[in-house]
Design a protein around this motif. Structure first.
Motif, PDB file in Angstrom:
ATOM      1  N   LYS A   1      -1.099   2.796   4.224  1.00 31.24           N
ATOM      2  CA  LYS A   1      -0.132   1.788   4.716  1.00 31.24           C
ATOM      3  C   LYS A   1       0.259   0.491   3.772  1.00 31.24           C
ATOM      4  O   LYS A   1       1.119   0.004   3.892  1.00 31.24           O
ATOM      5  CB  LYS A   1      -0.523   1.687   6.281  1.00 31.24           C
ATOM      6  CG  LYS A   1      -0.119   2.662   7.102  1.00 31.24           C
ATOM      7  CD  LYS A   1      -0.451   2.185   8.325  1.00 31.24           C
ATOM      8  CE  LYS A   1      -1.985   1.997   8.754  1.00 31.24           C
ATOM      9  NZ  LYS A   1      -2.147   2.014  10.379  1.00 31.24           N
ATOM     10  N   ASN A   2      -0.894   0.139   3.082  1.00 32.38           N
ATOM     11  CA  ASN A   2      -1.031  -1.178   2.700  1.00 32.38           C
ATOM     12  C   ASN A   2      -0.826  -0.863   1.095  1.00 32.38           C
ATOM     13  O   ASN A   2      -0.698  -1.801   0.032  1.00 32.38           O
ATOM     14  CB  ASN A   2      -2.245  -1.879   2.671  1.00 32.38           C
ATOM     15  CG  ASN A   2      -2.506  -2.253   4.146  1.00 32.38           C
ATOM     16  OD1 ASN A   2      -1.745  -2.561   4.748  1.00 32.38           O
ATOM     17  ND2 ASN A   2      -3.956  -1.928   4.403  1.00 32.38           N
ATOM     18  N   TRP A   3      -0.407   0.501   0.612  1.00 33.01           N
ATOM     19  CA  TRP A   3      -0.348   0.631  -0.799  1.00 33.01           C
ATOM     20  C   TRP A   3       0.925   0.055  -1.340  1.00 33.01           C
ATOM     21  O   TRP A   3       1.864   0.377  -0.494  1.00 33.01           O
ATOM     22  CB  TRP A   3      -0.522   2.368  -1.077  1.00 33.01           C
ATOM     23  CG  TRP A   3      -0.892   2.446  -2.538  1.00 33.01           C
ATOM     24  CD1 TRP A   3      -1.916   2.644  -3.261  1.00 33.01           C
ATOM     25  CD2 TRP A   3       0.403   2.787  -3.597  1.00 33.01           C
ATOM     26  NE1 TRP A   3      -1.834   3.043  -4.628  1.00 33.01           N
ATOM     27  CE2 TRP A   3      -0.367   3.010  -4.807  1.00 33.01           C
ATOM     28  CE3 TRP A   3       1.671   2.536  -3.515  1.00 33.01           C
ATOM     29  CZ2 TRP A   3       0.405   3.101  -5.961  1.00 33.01           C
ATOM     30  CZ3 TRP A   3       2.336   2.692  -4.719  1.00 33.01           C
ATOM     31  CH2 TRP A   3       1.649   3.124  -5.790  1.00 33.01           C
ATOM     32  N   ARG A   4       0.760  -0.450  -2.307  1.00 37.35           N
ATOM     33  CA  ARG A   4       1.938  -0.871  -2.973  1.00 37.35           C
ATOM     34  C   ARG A   4       1.793  -1.052  -4.721  1.00 37.35           C
ATOM     35  O   ARG A   4       0.628  -1.033  -4.891  1.00 37.35           O
ATOM     36  CB  ARG A   4       2.643  -2.177  -2.730  1.00 37.35           C
ATOM     37  CG  ARG A   4       1.820  -3.361  -3.159  1.00 37.35           C
ATOM     38  CD  ARG A   4       2.440  -4.989  -3.172  1.00 37.35           C
ATOM     39  NE  ARG A   4       2.885  -5.116  -1.590  1.00 37.35           N
ATOM     40  CZ  ARG A   4       4.125  -5.216  -1.444  1.00 37.35           C
ATOM     41  NH1 ARG A   4       5.106  -5.097  -2.324  1.00 37.35           N
ATOM     42  NH2 ARG A   4       4.670  -5.584  -0.048  1.00 37.35           N
ATOM     43  N   PRO A   5       2.732  -0.932  -5.354  1.00 37.07           N
ATOM     44  CA  PRO A   5       2.593  -0.833  -6.950  1.00 37.07           C
ATOM     45  C   PRO A   5       2.137  -2.056  -7.557  1.00 37.07           C
ATOM     46  O   PRO A   5       2.742  -2.833  -7.318  1.00 37.07           O
ATOM     47  CB  PRO A   5       3.561  -0.216  -7.475  1.00 37.07           C
ATOM     48  CG  PRO A   5       4.772  -0.736  -6.496  1.00 37.07           C
ATOM     49  CD  PRO A   5       4.331  -0.478  -5.071  1.00 37.07           C
ATOM     50  N   GLN A   6       0.605  -1.913  -7.845  1.00 36.19           N
ATOM     51  CA  GLN A   6       0.131  -3.133  -8.401  1.00 36.19           C
ATOM     52  C   GLN A   6       0.325  -2.988 -10.115  1.00 36.19           C
ATOM     53  O   GLN A   6      -0.145  -1.783 -10.525  1.00 36.19           O
ATOM     54  CB  GLN A   6      -1.386  -3.373  -8.211  1.00 36.19           C
ATOM     55  CG  GLN A   6      -1.599  -3.133  -6.748  1.00 36.19           C
ATOM     56  CD  GLN A   6      -1.009  -4.359  -5.914  1.00 36.19           C
ATOM     57  OE1 GLN A   6      -0.476  -4.975  -6.547  1.00 36.19           O
ATOM     58  NE2 GLN A   6      -1.535  -4.461  -4.727  1.00 36.19           N
ATOM     59  N   LEU A   7       1.239  -3.483 -10.832  1.00 32.63           N
ATOM     60  CA  LEU A   7       1.792  -3.086 -12.056  1.00 32.63           C
ATOM     61  C   LEU A   7       1.027  -3.715 -13.106  1.00 32.63           C
ATOM     62  O   LEU A   7       0.621  -4.855 -13.189  1.00 32.63           O
ATOM     63  CB  LEU A   7       3.172  -3.437 -12.159  1.00 32.63           C
ATOM     64  CG  LEU A   7       4.233  -2.642 -11.331  1.00 32.63           C
ATOM     65  CD1 LEU A   7       5.639  -3.103 -11.610  1.00 32.63           C
ATOM     66  CD2 LEU A   7       4.172  -1.047 -11.833  1.00 32.63           C
ATOM     67  N   LEU A   8       0.550  -2.703 -14.268  1.00 30.73           N
ATOM     68  CA  LEU A   8       0.292  -3.188 -15.411  1.00 30.73           C
ATOM     69  C   LEU A   8       1.595  -2.908 -16.550  1.00 30.73           C
ATOM     70  O   LEU A   8       1.756  -1.739 -16.714  1.00 30.73           O
ATOM     71  CB  LEU A   8      -0.854  -2.588 -16.161  1.00 30.73           C
ATOM     72  CG  LEU A   8      -1.149  -2.645 -17.626  1.00 30.73           C
ATOM     73  CD1 LEU A   8      -1.361  -4.099 -17.887  1.00 30.73           C
ATOM     74  CD2 LEU A   8      -2.353  -1.657 -18.092  1.00 30.73           C
ATOM     75  N   VAL A   9       2.070  -3.961 -16.798  1.00 29.48           N
ATOM     76  CA  VAL A   9       3.354  -3.687 -17.825  1.00 29.48           C
ATOM     77  C   VAL A   9       3.080  -3.852 -19.048  1.00 29.48           C
ATOM     78  O   VAL A   9       2.582  -4.974 -19.590  1.00 29.48           O
ATOM     79  CB  VAL A   9       4.634  -4.805 -17.215  1.00 29.48           C
ATOM     80  CG1 VAL A   9       5.727  -4.582 -18.185  1.00 29.48           C
ATOM     81  CG2 VAL A   9       4.727  -4.931 -15.959  1.00 29.48           C
TER      82      VAL A   9
END
Length: 1128
Positions: free
Chosen positions: A690-698
């Motif tokens: 439920k708390n997952w969101r994309p934490q991005l390495l660009v």
């Protein structure tokens, strides 16, 4: 604690003692000038320090000694201690308004002038200025009224609350002021350097507004004394009726107050030095007035002054229009009426019609100041609050008949001019304890600021607190209650109430308070513009920059104009009782943050927090902070909310638009501690679905000038993240850090500039590695910290991989895909990234199309939802396509998918696309042939020239012999089936088209279902797989393939696994282009690379065919976990 230093002279071989470069540095007055120089030697940039960097004169001195030869190469950045100590000894505080030492960014700016060593001590520099600022208008004009209204006990509570607040604040301020050198700037400097530019700017402006409104209050006090007690006949507006008296007084205050403000502003503009010289005169007036009060109190013991009050029944009468407190008097044996009779009757005749209450009650004389030993203290112990218009009555006297409010307002009674209650009196009284910052504001003029500020400020607060407490008790003990509640002294012929108590004459207090208010008003108009100028010159509030300029001598002309304008607002309010709570709010806000700054620094235990003042504690600071907050809401909750809203708006404005400053403030330390605590907590367990969101390495690409190639990738990141979660923008430079350090710094600056331009909130991480592959691997493994690590990687599709002679570009891409899979991280690959919308674009009606081929944990569902939260994609609709085979019930699939989306709370159109099992086309074989030929050519490029020619010749011969065999017509009945040999089955296991767990090859899925555990998939069942496998073995397909091979013999040698994968890519591309060519964005499952690295170049071809004809595409590869759930 005391520290002993020993200076050891060091002799060189010639016997001469070396004393550093003292002789060269004695005249070096420019000790505060910062330098920003190109780094030398080992490439380490010099530290920003006001002393270490200051080596202008040192550089010309070649070090010729031998004792310190070990350090001689670093002498340009690390000077000798003897030189450093000499400069420290020559250090003097900056003049007021000068730029702080750490902000001297302009190397070529004007040299700072050497200032004369300040000589002011504790008494003259801190104690007396604090006394002058604390004691003032409220003491003379309102304290008696507060005592009479609130009673002695509640008045002591008010004084105790306010004085406790300022004492606790003074303790916190002393700790901050003694923690290092405090240049002139006082409270603003202390708060901004302790809590950072945002809090500093907000509180500094609140303190400025408080000081400005204090000027309004002092001017209003001056005019009230002038018009009420000195020259009442100078009033321009005169009330014809009693009920209009309040409005007339306010209008007079506005006119005279505006004139007084203009006059004071001119005085400040023309000769501010005269204001400072007159400060002692004004202070003498205050002290003489207070001494006169105490002398009068002592005199009441022996001979109370004669100030009788005329009472009608128990009501107090205004003693303006009559001399004798009599209804009638006998003159020459004749009874005649008095002036008092005419006020209550319709004529002077004895038989005239009179007011009923006047007829029923007698008039009596009551001594207004009965004296210290009269016992009046018991009667004045309790409060007498009341509404607007309430009569001031003495409950001890007899009263007959009731009151008639409709008639009483026209009669000469003393009444309340405002509604009174405890919290109102707190707000009115609090300005009388402000002014504790006067000493710290003069820090630049003090001989020893770290010693003088704590002692002088705390002594001044103790002194004034004693004065206030004794005044409350003495007023209650000496003055009659009804006279105390008479705010303007109407019952004693318009005398100042506190003046009736003084000795030798009431005029001592009147004149003293008048000059005191004048002086305080001038001081406010002098100090406030300089405070605004200091804030403007700090550069933290962009729209205030103009107020940093002034006359040639540094006087803040523009700031003075703004101050006068704001001050005029307070004067137009015109009521001293209404202005006092306003400035109370701003001062309380300032004191609150002084306490907060001390508490934060104490609790964080920052290494630089070493105050010389030791009598502080964080609990005292928190108590002071709580008391300030409580007093704000006690005084006026709506003013408190407005003041906090103003401070909050200024804070947010500085945060978003202001210049970034690094002042080593406590809020930064607090943020670090909070971040450390949060990171430790985050690492305890992985995030719930439920708390997952994309934490991005660009992963960004830079050109040869270290500029960002694809800034639209950052725009897309901003749109996807909307400022939430973690974003790390990474880049890899090839080489070693020692040689590439400058380029790495430049790349980091360019990336940060691009992030700021695209409003991408996150971190930048530039890695220097021996090769690109290792650098990307290091980023994927190590970017982030603890629980705050990325779970997804975003990169651009290598669009020029075919044209590039360097195979590392596409090999690096494929290895990145493999490593993200191994690290269980999601991968997002954007094709045609430069065509993605910017943050300023607003896409109209259109669609975001999701092609859900295999289940990837829900990433394909979540990403469009996150994108549509941003205003760029807000109007786009979401469409979801899924693929059905011949044996699938597409109608039921659509219903199931719609139900699934309903449970996910996602709004999207659903479409099921049927893909029939068509024969492999000649186009597919041709595509595969071109692909394999290109692969062989790429391999040849790795060989030497001779080997390359030999290899090309063997390939040509082999191709000719194959064609010759086919032309002989000796068909050997070879049938090509998709499951023709175990070797091809093995190849199918090694190279998967869509995902490591889910492949579009029916046979491969069947083999995996038999040999391994069941994997997650959406469409296929075992029965369907067996049916498909049997159907694929039918001879019709073999006949069709044989016919195709007869058409072009080269196809016979093709790898059939590649042919099937190319067939899937071609067919899927046809369907996607047909349905989604006009979509704003297409999201598609990304096939996994082959496990056998020999087919890497073919994998790139498959993806190119799959994406052909599509504009904006985002390939998505899940990270191996569910990221979206139907549960709450």
């Amino acid at each position: 604690m005391p520290t002993n230093f020993t200076v050891v002279p060091v002799k060189d071989n010639t016997g001469n003692e070396k004393k550093g470069n003292e002789e060269d540095d004695v005249n070096d007055n420019n000790v505060l000038k910062e330098e920003e120089e190109n780094t030398k030697g080992d490439g380490v940039p010099k530290e920003n320090s006001p002393f270490i960097n200051n080596t202008d004169n040192d550089k010309g001195n070649n070090y010729d000694g031998t004792n310190m030869a070990l350090f001689e190469e670093e002498m340009d950045s690390n000077p000798m201690v003897s030189s450093l100590l000499n400069k420290l000894a020559n250090y003097t505080n900056l003049t007021q308004g000068a730029q702080e030492h750490e902000e001297a960014d302009d190397d070529d700016g004007p040299k700072k002038k050497t200032v004369k060593s300040p000589q002011m001590g504790t008494f003259m520099g801190v104690y007396l200025p604090c006394l002058q600022n604390i004691l003032g208008v409220i003491l003379f004009l309102r304290l008696t009224w507060i005592v009479g209204t609130a009673g002695i006990l509640e008045s002591l509570a008010i004084v105790g609350l306010c004085c406790s607040c300022t004492m606790l604040t003074a303790i916190s301020m002393s700790a901050i002021a003694t923690n290092g050198v405090v240049p002139a700037g006082g409270s603003y400097y202390m708060i901004s350097r302790s809590l950072g530019p945002e809090f500093g700017g907000a509180v500094g402006l609140c303190f400025y507004l408080g000081t400005t409104f204090a000027g309004s209050m002092y001017i209003l006090g001056t005019i009230e004394i002038l018009l009420t007690y000195i020259v009442p006949k100078a009033a321009i507006f005169v009330a014809e009726k009693k009920e209009d008296e309040v409005d007339a007084l306010l209008n007079n205050m506005r006119v005279y107050g505006t004139c007084c403000l203009a006059l004071m502003a001119i005085v400040v503009f023309v000769g501010v030095k005269y204001v400072n010289k007159l400060a002692l005169v004004f202070l003498a007036c205050v002290i003489l007035s207070i001494l006169a009060i105490y002398a009068g109190v002592i005199k009441t013991i022996f001979e109370p002054p004669d100030f009788p009050l005329c009472m009608l029944g128990n009501r107090t009468l205004q003693n303006h229009n009559f001399d004798k407190c009599l209804k009638t008097e006998v003159i020459d044996n004749l009874t005649v009426t008095t002036d008092l009779w005419s006020l209550f009757c319709d004529g002077p005749e004895l038989n005239a019609t009179c007011n009923e209450y006047f007829v029923s009650n007698n008039v009596t004389l009551v001594q207004g100041i009965p004296g210290l030993t009269s016992g009046a203290i018991s009667a004045n112990m309790w409060s007498e609050y009341g509404p607007l218009g309430m009569l001031v009555e003495d409950k001890k006297l007899l009263s007959l008949g009731g009151s008639d409010p409709a008639q009483d307002i026209y009669l000469p009674y003393v009444v309340n001019d405002i509604t009174t209650f405890f919290t109102l009196l707190v707000g009115i009284y609090f300005p009388s304890v402000t002014g504790i910052m006067a000493g710290s504001n003069r820090s630049g003029d003090l001989r020893d600021a770290q010693k003088s500020i704590p002692i002088g400020t705390i002594l001044a607060i103790v002194t004034t607190s004693v004065i206030y407490v004794t005044c409350v008790v003495l007023f209650g003990a000496c003055i009659e209650g009804v006279l105390l509640r008479d705010k303007f002294g109407d019952s004693v012929k318009g005398n100042l109430v506190i003046g009736t108590l003084s000795w030798p004459s009431p005029w001592v207090i009147v004149i003293g308070s008048f000059f005191s208010c004048c002086g305080a008003g001038l001081q406010s108009l002098t100090g406030a513009p300089r405070l605004l100028q200091a804030i403007a010159r700090d550069g933290i509030v962009p729209f205030l920059q103009v107020f940093g300029h002034g006359k040639a001598n540094g006087e803040p002309t523009w700031a003075l104009l703004l101050t006068a304008g704001i001050c005029e607002i307070g004067i137009l309010i015109a009521s001293l009782d209404a202005v006092a709570p306003i400035l109370s709010m701003f001062f309380l806000m300032c004191y609150l943050f002084v306490n907060l700054a001390c508490a934060v620094q104490t609790l964080l235990r920052t290494p630089n927090w070493r105050p010389r003042f030791k009598y502080y504690h964080w609990a005292l600071s928190f108590l002071g902070m709580s008391l300030c907050l409580a007093l704000m809401f006690i005084s006026s909750w709506y003013y408190a909310i407005v003041a906090m809203a103003i401070a909050g708006c200024i804070y947010k404005y500085i945060e978003y638009r202001g210049a970034e400053k690094e002042w080593g403030d406590g809020i930064r330390g607090l943020s670090l501690n909070a971040a450390r605590y949060a990171l430790i907590r985050l690492e305890e367990a992985p995030p719930h679905t439920k708390n997952w969101r994309p934490q991005l390495l660009v992963l960004l690409n830079l050109d040869s000038d270290q500029s960002v190639k694809h800034p639209r990738l950052l725009s897309f990141t901003t749109q996807l993240k909307a400022g939430k979660g973690l974003t790390i923008v990474g880049n890899v430079l090839e080489g070693t850090y020692l040689t590439k350090e400058t380029e790495a710094k430049k790349a980091e600056q360019n990336i940060k500039a691009a992030m700021a331009a695209e409003k991408t909130k996150g971190f930048c991480h530039v890695v220097v590695s021996s090769n690109l592959r290792d650098g990307i691997s290091h980023l994927i493994q190590s970017a982030g910290l603890g629980g705050m690590k990325h779970n997804s990687v975003l990169m651009a599709w290598p669009g020029t991989w075919r044209q590039s002679n360097d195979q590392q570009s596409w090999k690096s891409f494929i290895e990145t895909v493999r490593e993200t899979t191994a690290a269980h991280q999601a991968l997002l690959v954007a094709k045609n990234v430069d065509s993605l919308p910017t943050n300023q674009d607003r896409l109209g009606e259109g669609t975001i199309d999701v092609w859900w081929v295999v289940h990837d944990g829900g990433m394909l569902m979540l990403l469009p939802f996150l994108l549509r939260q941003h205003k760029v994609w807000k109007k786009c609709k979401m469409r979801i396509f899924t693929v059905a085979q011949m044996d699938d019930n597409s109608i039921q699939m659509k219903k199931d998918l719609q139900m699934f989306l309903y449970h996910l709370r996602l709004n999207a159109e659903v479409e099921v696309v049927e893909m029939h099992d068509n024969d492999i086309s000649a186009f597919t074989y041709e595509k595969t042939l071109v692909m394999e030929q290109r692969s062989q050519m790429l391999k040849q490029m790795q060989l030497s020239k001779t080997e390359r020619e030999r290899e090309i010749q063997s390939i040509t011969d082999e191709s000719r012999s194959s064609i010759r065999r086919k032309n002989q017509g000796a068909a050997q009945g070879t049938s090509f089936s998709r499951q023709s040999s175990p070797l091809e089955d093995t190849q199918e296991d090694e190279a998967q088209l869509i995902h490591d767990r889910n492949t579009a090859s029916h046979a491969a899925m069947n083999d995996k279902a038999e040999t391994g555990p069941e994997r997650v998939h959406m469409t296929w069942t075992k029965d369907k797989l067996f049916t498909e496998r049997t159907r694929n073995r039918e001879c019709n397909a073999n006949v069709a393939m044989r016919d195709l091979f007869n058409m072009k013999p080269e196809w016979e040698s093709l790898n059939q696994s590649n042919v099937r994968r190319m067939h899937t890519a071609v067919k899927l591309n046809e369907v996607v282009v047909n349905k989604s060519q006009g979509a704003h964005l297409v999201l598609l499952n990304m096939p996994g690379p082959p496990r056998n690295r020999g087919g890497d170049e073919n994998y790139m071809e498959f993806l190119e065919v799959l994406l052909e004809g599509l504009n904006r595409v985002l390939l998505v590869r899940g990270g191996g976990r569910e990221v979206i759930t139907i549960y709450s």
